[in-house]
Structures are given as C-alpha cells and as structure tokens.
Enzyme design. Sequence first.
Site, PDB file in Angstrom:
ATOM      1  N   GLY A 142       0.825  -1.194   0.000  1.00 18.57           N
ATOM      2  CA  GLY A 142       0.000   0.000   0.000  1.00 18.57           C
ATOM      3  C   GLY A 142       0.859   1.243   0.000  1.00 18.57           C
ATOM      4  O   GLY A 142       2.012   1.226  -0.448  1.00 18.57           O
ATOM      5  N   SER A 143       0.333   2.325   0.520  1.00 20.08           N
ATOM      6  CA  SER A 143       1.046   3.598   0.503  1.00 20.08           C
ATOM      7  C   SER A 143       2.166   3.615   1.538  1.00 20.08           C
ATOM      8  O   SER A 143       2.121   2.887   2.541  1.00 20.08           O
ATOM      9  CB  SER A 143       0.078   4.754   0.787  1.00 20.08           C
ATOM     10  OG  SER A 143      -0.309   4.756   2.153  1.00 20.08           O
ATOM     11  N   GLU A 179       5.792  -3.468   0.744  1.00 21.72           N
ATOM     12  CA  GLU A 179       5.912  -3.079  -0.665  1.00 21.72           C
ATOM     13  C   GLU A 179       5.050  -1.840  -0.826  1.00 21.72           C
ATOM     14  O   GLU A 179       3.824  -1.913  -0.816  1.00 21.72           O
ATOM     15  CB  GLU A 179       5.438  -4.226  -1.565  1.00 21.72           C
ATOM     16  CG  GLU A 179       5.905  -4.089  -3.002  1.00 21.72           C
ATOM     17  CD  GLU A 179       4.976  -3.239  -3.829  1.00 21.72           C
ATOM     18  OE1 GLU A 179       5.330  -2.062  -4.079  1.00 21.72           O
ATOM     19  OE2 GLU A 179       3.906  -3.707  -4.216  1.00 21.72           O
ATOM     20  N   ILE A 238       0.828   4.651   5.121  1.00 25.20           N
ATOM     21  CA  ILE A 238       0.244   3.562   5.906  1.00 25.20           C
ATOM     22  C   ILE A 238       1.321   2.546   6.274  1.00 25.20           C
ATOM     23  O   ILE A 238       1.317   1.992   7.382  1.00 25.20           O
ATOM     24  CB  ILE A 238      -0.895   2.874   5.137  1.00 25.20           C
ATOM     25  CG1 ILE A 238      -1.990   3.891   4.792  1.00 25.20           C
ATOM     26  CG2 ILE A 238      -1.469   1.740   5.952  1.00 25.20           C
ATOM     27  CD1 ILE A 238      -2.625   4.553   5.996  1.00 25.20           C
ATOM     28  N   GLY A 239       2.264   2.304   5.372  1.00 23.71           N
ATOM     29  CA  GLY A 239       3.356   1.392   5.673  1.00 23.71           C
ATOM     30  C   GLY A 239       4.153   1.830   6.892  1.00 23.71           C
ATOM     31  O   GLY A 239       4.546   0.998   7.716  1.00 23.71           O
TER      32      GLY A 239
END
Length: 490
Positions: A240-241, A262, A244-245
């Site tokens: 995801g983004s 990723e 958020i990661g």
Amino acid sequence: MTTTTDTDLRHWVPGVRDLTIDGNAVPGAGSEIEAVNPATEQVTATVAAASVAQVDEAVAAARRAFPAWAAASPAERSAALNRLADLMERHSERLAAAIVNEVGTPIAFAEIMQVRLGISHLRWQAEAALHDRTVDLGEWPDPVPTRSEVAYRPAGVVACITGYNYPLNLAIFKFGAALAAGCTVVLLPSPRTPLTTLWLGELFREAEIPAGVINVVLGGPEVGQHLTSHPLVDRVSFTGSDAIGAKIMKQAAAGLKGVTLELGGKSPNILLPGVDAAGLAKDIHLRWARNGGQGCAALARLLVHESLVDEFLGASKEAFTALKVGDPWDRSVNIGPMIRPDHRARVQSYIDGALADGGEIVLSLDTPVPDRGYFVNPVVIGGLPHSARAVQEEIFGPVAVLVPFADEDEAVRLANDTAYGLAANVFTPDVAHGRALAARLRSGTVWVNGGGNMRPDAPFGGFGRSGVGREIGEWGIREYLEVQHVQWRV
C-alpha cells in the site's frame, strides 16, 4: 458446451460474504462495508467486517494450525498450492470479472495481468515449496572439531495485508510464499475491494487447505491495527502507501515483528540519446497509464534527453489516441476508473496543483469521460521543477510528468532525486551500457529497453520509501523463513 461471454459476467460479483476462520465460513460481526463498482458507482454488495474478537479467533486458528503445517512435507504443501491454482484456473473467467467489477480494471488487462499472472506465480511457489534450502558449512577446527549446517525454518503466523489495485496478485504474492515456507496466514484485503478475497476463502476450503492454515478477515484501520500488533503474529506483510506502511511498521515494532513492506513509487522512464523515441511513445504511455495509473511501479516520470523531446512529444500526440478511457468491459478500453470519488478528487488535485505551480499540460486525452464512474483522462505535464509536488509524490492515477535532461549524469541525478526507489526503465541503443547504468540507479527493479513482465522467480521491492524487504521469487519466500545454525561435534 457453452462459453461464458463478457455480457454474461459484466454485472457478476462473487456471492461470498463470509469471513474464513479456522476453515469455516463465518459471518462478520463488525461494521458494514459497501462494495462499489467504480465504473458505474453502483453498490454491488454489502459485507460485514470482522470484529476485534474475530481477528483474535483468526490469529488463534493460525497459531494452532502452525505446528502441523510447518511439519508437513514439502510435497504436501506444494500439492495444496497446486490444488488452489487448479481451482483458480477453473474459475479464471469469473476471477477476471470480479476484478473488473470491483477494481475497474479493463477486461483485456484483467485477464492477463490480474489473473493469469497471479496463477503463474502460485504455480511457481508450489514448485519452490519443494526446495531444500539447507546449507552445509562443513567442518570447523576451533576450539574443537565441529560441523555446521544452516537451516531455514518457518517464521510462524503471518499477517498479509493487500492493496486494492491488484487484489488477487498481491494476495498470492504474500500467502503463496508464506504457505510455501511453512507459515500460516491471516489475510486482510483492502476494504475498497473485499469481494474477490472473501471468495478466495471459499476456494481455500474447496482446495482442502487444512483448517486454520489460511484465514480471511475484513475491516478498516481498527481491524488492521489489531492484526499488525497482535502478540501471536510473527510477521507482517503489507502492500500500500508509504504513509500507511510507516504506521504498520510502528505498530509491528512494539512486538519486534519482522515486516515486509511493498510501498509506493515514483518511477523514472529514461530515454537516452540514440533511441527511437517516436517508435517507443505508444508503449511508454500505455504502460504508465494502465490500470488507470493505479500501480506502484507506474513509470510516470518521463525523463527524456533534450534532443528527443520534440520527436517524443510529436509521436506522443498520435500515441495518445490509442488511450481509451471508459467502460472496462469494452475490450477496446485500456484505462478504467479511479477506485473511489475521493481518489479521483485527489488525482485531480495533483493536476490542478501542477498547473498552479507553473506546469502545463503537454499531452492530454480530450475525449469526454463517461457520465457515471470515477474516471480521469490521462495527461502529461511539463514545465515543472523537479522539486514540484507532482514530480516528487506518487499520484496513483493517469498523470505523468515530462522532465528533459541534458546528459546522462543529470538523468541519473534526476532519477535518484526522489524519496522512492521501486523501479526504473532505461531506453538505450546499447543494452550493455543500460545494464551498467542500472548500477547507478537506486531502484529495486531496472528494466532495460522495456524489460519484461513480473517474473515469478525475480524479487520485487524497492529502496527508500518504496519499502522494506522483497516479495516474489526465492527472496519473497525467505521473508517468511528464520535462519537456524545447527552445529555438532565430529
């Protein structure tokens, strides 16, 4: 014998609404989530998310199942993955339809890149499950004669959290590798695209994967946070983004869990002197704009040598006529909608902001978009400084930026002048030179002259804010293995 047609499937969505916990179909006990077709704006289903207690149940089931699955023979794990791949192939038309109606991916692209590619990766993972990775280090004389080997052991319970843009592939990249390694899984899809993954739970049961080995839950930030910080989860894998990661990494850190992230990208497409810029234009634009630009490795920074800019733009005007935005069930369409109206507004804000920063639209598709659906016409913006927001940040839509450069050193500097480092593409008349140039680029993947598809045996991941660790191939499987040194006297 009858053949399913696009017309038969254009309104079809999976009928599964239940979670999968410990091998059972379980109604969600949490809040309701609406599944929306982004091409029609219609609500196609309402599903119930998991409660926090159900997340606990799923994790506990994965923990109970772990010892037996870790002890299963490589052949047993491989056979289970192949049974699942067989089912996916049997249902490939409906898998593609589910993705078209849930993500908005055009059907011709969904069939190849969203379904066929995922199944091929699952087949490779099934084969990789058979490999013995033990390394014999031989003898060591000091202080007494010993011999050593290095073994690879399953890490435990893995939380697999996927993005909305490739719901099937992203799930397979994670759970296929984890199961091949001997781990058990709790799979959490994006709440924007829940239906395809909930259906996978039914396929897991039909493939006779043992109860608890892979569980499917659903929910928003509360469910995700509880899962990533759960004391019985050993590894977290997220796509995801980068924003958020970073949060997930922080949540996992309290338990010192391993993470595979990723994340985003702002990938450069470098055209060096001597290439056929006109001949490359069509493929270049189709690649960054595919899936509506909603791809982490979209090559949307067009770094073009100043001697090629006019030729490239001239050819691109004609190439842009090959781009068609609209109904994803129309096989001539190659660009579908954005996933939600808020995301469409976000993409448009980047275009508006780039123009306010002094940029100009140098290429655009001016055909009117459909009245319904979250569509954005593709554009290429030029005239921006490399520090501009539209050049530096991941837009995740059909927006590219054109950046001329004077020489190769400047091209490398610009390519690396980003917080990301996921992928890069180098077009050059000299392949050997392109391969050498790759060493100067901070990118997890470098394609030379277009490269190829996402191979199931090659790693994928990036530098900087593009993530931590690697997915796919042997590298992806080792994310779910712990290294163990075994030493004995001789």
